[in-house]
Design an enzyme around this catalytic site. Structure first.
Site, mmCIF file in Angstrom:
data_model
loop_
_atom_site.group_PDB
_atom_site.id
_atom_site.type_symbol
_atom_site.label_atom_id
_atom_site.label_comp_id
_atom_site.label_asym_id
_atom_site.label_seq_id
_atom_site.Cartn_x
_atom_site.Cartn_y
_atom_site.Cartn_z
ATOM 1 N N HIS A 57 0.785 -1.150 0.090
ATOM 2 C CA HIS A 57 -0.150 -0.009 0.011
ATOM 3 C C HIS A 57 0.969 1.383 0.019
ATOM 4 C CE1 HIS A 57 -2.316 3.009 2.284
ATOM 5 N NE2 HIS A 57 -3.214 2.875 1.252
ATOM 6 N N GLU A 73 2.142 1.829 -3.542
ATOM 7 C CA GLU A 73 1.046 2.368 -4.336
ATOM 8 C C GLU A 73 1.030 3.979 -4.194
ATOM 9 O OE1 GLU A 73 -3.226 3.847 -3.583
ATOM 10 O OE2 GLU A 73 -3.022 1.410 -3.142
ATOM 11 N N HIS A 74 1.319 4.380 -2.783
ATOM 12 C CA HIS A 74 1.308 5.949 -2.851
ATOM 13 C C HIS A 74 2.668 6.561 -3.409
ATOM 14 C CE1 HIS A 74 -1.934 6.976 0.599
ATOM 15 N NE2 HIS A 74 -2.158 5.863 0.023
ATOM 16 N N GLU A 122 -4.653 7.711 7.538
ATOM 17 C CA GLU A 122 -5.394 6.882 6.664
ATOM 18 C C GLU A 122 -5.824 5.558 7.567
ATOM 19 O OE1 GLU A 122 -5.552 4.165 2.477
ATOM 20 O OE2 GLU A 122 -4.331 5.762 2.653
#
Length: 259
Positions: free
Chosen positions: A65, A68-69, A140
């Site tokens: 994740h 991905e950022h 998040e």
């Protein structure tokens, strides 16, 4: 490319695989003006242990994740703004077993495709930017903690699996992401690039999978452009996409796909 017709739904898929392992899926859609392109790689939250070049690695929870950022970062460039100037809407998501980068647009499809493939294959990780992202992803994670549906699902998974990486949330934990550095991201990028990938394109009724010849001609000078060509009776035009991709510096994946 292989043509596969599904009479039950009236859809035709075109599938092909490059010599470097990249799988291609093209799906023409009648009556649609919006075009979609996904670059999907089978590197997700559960892939925390892998072997590369004969060496075993274990990476922190949440690194897929995190990656991905950070892949949206380009040196001296704002990828999101570049997509916006081309009239496209980009995004990405990470699941337990895959990561997807995608865009939707109604025009400039070829240019947007080129930009997508450029940024997902251009790792740019600095200690400063990686450290900054910890705060963003930490927020998040905290938001997910406040989401009842997310909490119920994650507690269910933890009760179903006694010893499995799926027990840890996709984004990781506030503690685990503190161990993610530019170096660990660089290690994790390699298996992602070594996966098999493919992409699929949807065109509206007025355009078909061979109708981008002009885009090719205009982009011959572009170093990393990927295009199909105009009306043709065979699949040679699509082969031009594959040939261009093979000639690029891109090192194809082995477990991914674009839809």
């Amino acid at each position: 490319m292989e043509k596969q017709f599904y009479p039950e739904v009236g859809e035709t898929l075109y599938k092909g695989t490059l010599s470097n392992g990249l799988q291609i899926i093209v799906l023409p859609r009648s009556g649609f003006t919006k075009k979609l392109c996904y670059f999907v790689t089978d590197f997700g939250a559960i892939h925390r242990q892998f072997t590369m070049d004969g060496k075993d690695y274990t990476v922190p929870a949440g690194i897929a994740h995190y990656l991905e950022h950070k892949l949206f970062d380009m040196p001296g460039r704002d990828v999101t703004e570049e997509f916006a100037k081309l009239g496209a809407s980009p995004n990405a998501f990470t699941s337990y077993d895959m990561t997807a980068y995608y865009f939707s647009c109604t025009e400039h499809f070829a240019e947007n495709l080129s930009l997508l493939l450029e940024f997902v294959t251009t790792p740019y990780f600095t200690d400063e930017s990686v450290k900054k992202e910890q705060g963003i992803i930490g927020q998040e994670i905290d938001m997910n903690r406040d989401n009842p549906d997310t909490q119920i699902f994650e507690m269910l998974v933890q009760n179903l699996y006694n010893n499995h990486p799926i027990r840890v949330p996709i984004a990781g934990t506030v503690e685990s992401i503190q161990d993610i550095t530019a170096q660990t991201l660089g290690i994790s990028f390699d298996p992602t690039a070594a996966l098999e990938s493919a992409w699929a394109i949807g065109h509206d009724a007025r355009r078909n999978i061979f109708e981008l010849q002009q885009d090719i001609e205009q982009a011959k000078a572009a170093p990393s452009a990927f295009y199909s060509v105009e009306n043709s009776a065979d699949l040679t035009p699509i082969d031009n996409i594959l040939a261009t991709l093979e000639k690029s510096a891109y090192r194809a994946p082995s477990d991914a796909y674009i839809v």
